[in-house]
Write a protein that holds these residues in place. Structure first.
Motif, PDB file in Angstrom:
ATOM      1  N   ALA A  87       0.811  -1.224   0.000  1.00 23.53           N
ATOM      2  CA  ALA A  87       0.000   0.000   0.000  1.00 23.53           C
ATOM      3  C   ALA A  87       0.842   1.270   0.000  1.00 23.53           C
ATOM      4  O   ALA A  87       0.325   2.350  -0.291  1.00 23.53           O
ATOM      5  N   GLY A  88       2.114   1.159   0.347  1.00 22.59           N
ATOM      6  CA  GLY A  88       2.959   2.340   0.426  1.00 22.59           C
ATOM      7  C   GLY A  88       3.004   2.971   1.801  1.00 22.59           C
ATOM      8  O   GLY A  88       3.476   4.093   1.965  1.00 22.59           O
ATOM      9  N   LEU A  89       2.534   2.237   2.808  1.00 22.25           N
ATOM     10  CA  LEU A  89       2.527   2.741   4.179  1.00 22.25           C
ATOM     11  C   LEU A  89       3.789   2.344   4.935  1.00 22.25           C
ATOM     12  O   LEU A  89       4.061   2.874   6.007  1.00 22.25           O
ATOM     13  N   ARG A 115      -0.829   4.942  -5.821  1.00 21.17           N
ATOM     14  CA  ARG A 115      -0.563   3.549  -6.200  1.00 21.17           C
ATOM     15  C   ARG A 115      -1.779   2.816  -6.733  1.00 21.17           C
ATOM     16  O   ARG A 115      -1.670   1.705  -7.229  1.00 21.17           O
ATOM     17  N   ALA A 156       1.598   6.429  -1.386  1.00 17.96           N
ATOM     18  CA  ALA A 156       0.431   5.558  -1.226  1.00 17.96           C
ATOM     19  C   ALA A 156      -0.771   6.070  -2.017  1.00 17.96           C
ATOM     20  O   ALA A 156      -1.499   5.286  -2.632  1.00 17.96           O
TER      21      ALA A 156
END
Length: 217
Positions: free
Chosen positions: A45-47, A76, A73
């Motif tokens: 998720a990009g977290l 994405r 995030a």
């Protein structure tokens, strides 16, 4: 298609995983707590940022350590539903779903929201608040908000952990039928064998091969 090969190192834990999920697949990450399942979701998720490796969604690299690519995030096209559903308690069902939608025109967004609610049998609950919903109803609303923008990947973290055991089997069946309409990779984190039997098309085990310590920095 979702492809990842990532490594994330901590003093007591080393996550080193590589696997692929195709369109229409529901891939379950199965294993004990602390084995890196939720961490993997957050990396997709990009977290969370892996120390090494790559993450590719369709033909697009969203993370690549060597190429110094790390797409934020919000860019994405990944939908992430956490364990507690992430619903805003002060917003109605419709407002929660609208909050997750892109675009400026309200009327088309409201029309789409009502169509989505009809698909899961919640059109009569459109003006309820999360506190007025059952666990299964909250789960459906969280899914609708996540899918409203047609993401390329859907991530579900322990989706039935807050639902009473008697209601889980019914909800699993309903969710399976609903998710079958979305031809995207779906990644499910769970430690419940019932989730695997009801939803997963493939299982990736976590735990034994996540070695303690960090081999390289």
């Amino acid at each position: 298609m979702l492809l990842l090969e990532i490594e994330k190192c901590y003093d007591e834990f080393n996550l080193n995983k590589g696997w692929q999920a195709d369109k229409g697949e529901i891939v379950a990450l199965f294993g004990p707590s602390g084995s890196g399942k939720s961490l993997t979701l957050k990396a997709i998720a990009g977290l969370e940022t892996p120390d090494k490796g790559l993450i590719k969604i369709n033909s697009r690299l969203v993370f690549h350590h060597q190429k110094k690519i790390n797409i934020p995030a919000r860019d994405r096209s990944v939908a992430y539903v956490p364990q507690n559903y992430g619903l805003f308690p002060h917003m109605t069902v419709v407002e929660n779903i609208l909050f997750g939608m892109n675009g400026n025109s309200q009327e088309p967004k409201k029309k789409k929201t009502m169509e989505l609610l009809q698909r899961v049998g919640l059109e009569s609950k459109w003006n309820r608040y999360p506190g007025q919903l059952s666990g299964g109803e909250k789960q459906r609303v969280a899914l609708l908000r996540a899918l409203a923008n047609n993401p390329k990947v859907l991530l579900l973290d322990e989706p039935f952990s807050a639902v009473d055991i008697p209601a889980r089997e019914i909800l699993r069946n309903e969710i399976r039928e609903f998710l079958a309409q979305w031809r995207i990779p779906i990644v499910l984190v769970t430690h419940d064998p019932g989730d695997l039997n009801a939803l997963a098309t493939r299982v990736i085990e976590y735990g034994n091969n996540n070695k303690p310590g960090c081999l390289t920095r």
